[in-house]
Motif scaffolding. Structure first.
Motif, short mmCIF file in Angstrom:
data_model
loop_
_atom_site.label_atom_id
_atom_site.label_comp_id
_atom_site.label_asym_id
_atom_site.label_seq_id
_atom_site.Cartn_x
_atom_site.Cartn_y
_atom_site.Cartn_z
N ALA A 191 88.08 12.80 42.59
CA ALA A 191 86.72 13.20 42.47
C ALA A 191 86.63 14.72 42.52
CB ALA A 191 86.10 12.56 43.56
N THR A 192 87.57 15.40 43.37
CA THR A 192 87.44 16.74 43.36
C THR A 192 87.54 17.53 41.70
OG1 THR A 192 88.31 16.82 45.58
CG2 THR A 192 88.73 18.89 44.34
N LEU A 193 88.53 17.25 41.14
CA LEU A 193 89.00 17.45 39.84
C LEU A 193 87.84 17.26 39.07
CD1 LEU A 193 92.71 16.91 39.68
CD2 LEU A 193 91.52 18.78 39.97
N THR A 194 87.29 15.86 39.16
CA THR A 194 86.12 15.49 38.06
C THR A 194 84.84 16.25 38.40
OG1 THR A 194 87.32 13.27 37.81
CG2 THR A 194 84.96 13.48 37.05
N LEU A 195 84.41 16.13 39.50
CA LEU A 195 83.41 17.17 40.01
C LEU A 195 83.33 18.50 39.62
CD1 LEU A 195 82.18 14.79 43.03
CD2 LEU A 195 81.21 14.81 40.86
N ALA A 196 84.52 19.09 39.94
CA ALA A 196 84.78 20.52 39.71
C ALA A 196 84.54 20.86 38.34
CB ALA A 196 85.91 20.93 40.41
N LEU A 197 84.89 19.78 37.41
CA LEU A 197 85.02 20.12 35.98
C LEU A 197 83.85 20.09 35.48
CD1 LEU A 197 86.52 20.82 33.22
CD2 LEU A 197 87.00 18.03 33.22
N GLY A 198 82.88 18.95 36.03
CA GLY A 198 81.51 18.96 35.34
C GLY A 198 80.81 20.26 35.99
N MET A 229 80.01 10.13 36.03
CA MET A 229 79.09 11.19 36.22
C MET A 229 79.50 12.29 35.13
SD MET A 229 78.08 12.93 39.76
CE MET A 229 76.50 13.88 39.88
N LEU A 230 80.65 12.79 35.24
CA LEU A 230 81.02 13.68 34.15
C LEU A 230 80.86 13.26 32.70
CD1 LEU A 230 82.40 16.36 33.46
CD2 LEU A 230 84.57 15.40 33.60
N ALA A 231 81.00 11.93 32.36
CA ALA A 231 80.82 11.46 30.82
C ALA A 231 79.22 11.42 30.41
CB ALA A 231 81.16 10.22 30.73
N GLY A 232 78.55 11.17 31.54
CA GLY A 232 77.10 11.24 31.21
C GLY A 232 76.69 12.70 31.28
N LEU A 233 77.23 13.77 32.05
CA LEU A 233 76.86 15.00 31.96
C LEU A 233 77.05 15.60 30.57
CD1 LEU A 233 75.97 17.64 33.68
CD2 LEU A 233 78.36 18.10 34.04
N LEU A 234 78.33 15.12 30.02
CA LEU A 234 78.73 15.89 28.55
C LEU A 234 78.49 15.16 27.46
CD1 LEU A 234 82.42 16.84 29.88
CD2 LEU A 234 80.54 18.16 30.01
N ASN A 276 90.30 19.44 24.50
CA ASN A 276 91.28 18.82 25.37
C ASN A 276 90.98 17.78 26.60
OD1 ASN A 276 94.17 17.74 25.21
ND2 ASN A 276 94.84 19.01 26.74
N LEU A 277 89.70 17.16 26.61
CA LEU A 277 89.26 16.33 27.80
C LEU A 277 89.98 15.10 27.67
CD1 LEU A 277 85.35 16.90 27.63
CD2 LEU A 277 87.07 18.05 29.08
N PRO A 278 90.15 14.51 28.81
CA PRO A 278 90.77 13.12 28.57
C PRO A 278 90.41 12.20 27.79
CG PRO A 278 90.26 13.78 31.05
CD PRO A 278 89.70 14.73 30.10
N VAL A 279 90.90 11.25 27.25
CA VAL A 279 90.55 10.22 26.21
C VAL A 279 89.51 9.74 26.54
CG1 VAL A 279 91.49 8.56 24.48
CG2 VAL A 279 92.97 10.37 24.88
N LEU A 280 89.39 9.16 27.75
CA LEU A 280 88.35 8.37 28.30
C LEU A 280 86.93 8.89 28.08
CD1 LEU A 280 87.43 5.74 30.17
CD2 LEU A 280 87.74 7.36 32.05
N LEU A 281 87.00 10.22 28.41
CA LEU A 281 85.77 10.91 28.21
C LEU A 281 85.44 11.26 26.65
CD1 LEU A 281 86.03 13.75 30.95
CD2 LEU A 281 84.87 11.62 31.14
#
Length: 497
Positions: free
Chosen positions: A82-89, A135-140, A193-198
């Motif tokens: 969650a830290t890495l994901t939210l920080a990236l967002g 949350m990150l996918a929704g943001l991007l 180079n975002l993760p394939v999931l995103l």
């Protein structure tokens, strides 16, 4: 995506690009061996990002029983993923908000932030596990809009102004460019180079069907965001109905859950908007949204709503029971403080953090004086009462961020993060003075008072212990010194040899 558009994007020099910290976080997210301390070091380089991580840890999304007071506690609460994901967002949202057409950019980012929260809540209500990634996918999901806005600043800004809603915007994009902003966003995600999931979730965000529940949550979040972006009551009601229908069709959500999601959005969105520096809706606007949602609920079948509410209550009670059971595993059944197993986990984490960052960490071994005589003279029931009341008193006299655990028998251990040796000794001596004045039990109407002996050790600037065991040994040796010197006192230990 149309080859000509891809070529134009490839040669556009002012496309949004991730800032340096975001690039570093992307690298960390793809490294299976990364540890929390590395993430903390990277995030700590950006004060604004650190502040946002602390704020989200204290937000309603991660409601904690005690306030998180520093970055280390925030990252520990959130966890590495969650830290890495939210920080990236956070870093992407701040690093890509510049250039031409700022008003159009703000509209896009406002929709993105609303969709980010909606995507997370949709995942939560439908039992998805990767809530931060949602949350990150929704943001991007709308980064393709930012790319098109940079590529065609005037024309695309005018197109967004003319479109009555997102559906009409997508149709206009396809008529003009042969593709939509989701395809452009997928291309951007691959370049970053975002993760394939995103990448896949962004690419499917405007599709009529979704290949996975994860992608469906992201796609539906856009419809939920549109509820907040309409201005006329009729348009808002229509957008709400469309979003509810999409949630039912793609995610199997009934309307009772969708209304609950809307209410949770209303409660949480102002905080999330503030974290991403986008304006939230006015209170009157929010109340109107809720009122329309409730009016739609009235026309639904009452029995269906009651059944859904009952099922939701059962699920919440099961989740609450599961949380209570999980918490009980971590607690000492007699005193309610942490048990030794949980203490070892927490202490290792605090020791690693303190050593890495050069922060002080003090621990105090506490042993009740002459406790065997209490059991021998008045019995184990009185002894148990003494232990329970002592633990309560101990917790009452430390900070919320401190950790109290029962080490075994009548021994307790207090962990004091961020407290140097002198201050820690003062704290423990103050506790000793106050505890000795409080009756720990009543025996035949007579108050029973106790004292304790304590051994203190500090990982700090002068004493650098190699590991947790060495720190514990120093505190234990100091405890035995305190008992040898007459009990009812606090002794300070140091590195041996």
């Amino acid at each position: 995506m149309h080859p000509e558009l891809e070529a134009h994007l490839s040669h556009c020099r002012n496309l949004p690009s991730p800032p340096g910290v975001a690039l570093r976080i992307i690298e960390l997210a793809q490294n299976p061996d990364v540890v929390m301390s590395t993430a903390a070091d990277t995030i700590g380089l950006d004060p604004a990002l650190s502040a946002r991580m602390l704020r989200i840890a204290n937000s309603p999304l991660y409601a904690s029983r005690r306030r998180v007071e520093n970055l280390s506690q925030a990252l520990t609460l959130l966890g590495l993923n969650a830290t890495l994901t939210l920080a990236l967002g956070f870093s992407l949202s701040q690093g890509t908000r510049s250039g031409q057409q700022p008003a159009a950019q703000e509209r896009i980012w406002r929709r993105s932030v609303i969709a980010a929260l909606a995507s997370r809540l949709l995942g939560q209500y439908t039992g998805q596990r990767k809530l931060e990634e949602l949350m990150l996918a929704g943001l991007l999901q709308d980064i393709g809009m930012l790319a098109l806005l940079q590529l065609y600043p005037d024309d695309y800004a005018a197109l967004t102004e003319l479109a009555s809603d997102n559906t009409s915007l997508v149709l206009a994009e396809r008529a003009w460019l042969g593709c939509d902003h989701a395809a452009a966003g997928n291309w951007m995600a691959r370049q970053w180079n975002l993760p394939v999931l995103l990448q896949e979730a962004i690419g499917e965000s405007e599709s009529s069907a979704s290949t996975t529940p994860f992608n469906a949550c992201v796609a539906v979040s856009g419809y939920v965001a549109d509820i907040w972006l309409t201005h006329q009551p009729e348009s808002t009601q229509l957008a709400h109905g469309v979003a509810a229908e999409q949630a039912a069709t793609r995610l199997g959500m009934d309307y009772a859950d969708f209304l609950a999601l809307t209410e949770q959005m209303v409660k949480t969105l102002p905080e999330v908007c503030a974290m991403f520096d986008v304006p939230a809706s006015s209170p009157a606007r929010i109340e109107a949204l809720l009122e329309q949602a409730r009016e739609l609920l009235v026309v639904r079948n009452l029995r269906e709503i009651q059944d859904a509410a009952r099922a939701r209550k059962d699920a919440d009670e099961s989740e609450s029971r599961a949380r209570r059971l999980a918490e009980e595993v971590r607690r000492d059944p007699l005193t309610g403080v942490y048990n030794r197993g949980q203490l070892e986990t927490v202490l290792e984490r605090e020791f690693d953090t303190a050593t890495r960052h050069g922060w002080p960490l003090s621990i105090a071994f506490i042993d009740l004086d002459d406790f065997k005589q209490v059991n021998d003279r008045w019995g184990h029931l009185v002894g148990d009462e003494v232990l329970r009341n002592f633990a309560k008193t101990l917790v009452k006299h430390v900070r919320g961020s401190d950790i109290v655990a029962r080490y075994g028998g009548e021994e307790f251990l207090v962990v004091l993060p961020g407290i140097a040796e002198d201050a820690a000794a003062h704290v423990v001596r103050r506790i000793l003075s106050e505890v000795s004045q409080v009756a720990m039990a009543q025996v035949d109407g007579v108050p029973l008072h106790i004292t304790f002996s304590a051994g203190l050790a500090t990982q700090g600037a002068l004493d650098q212990f190699q590991d947790v065991d060495s720190l514990l040994r120093a505190a234990d040796d100091a405890l035995y010194g305190a008992k040898r010197d007459g009990r009812n006192r606090v002794a300070v230990g140091a590195i041996s040899g």
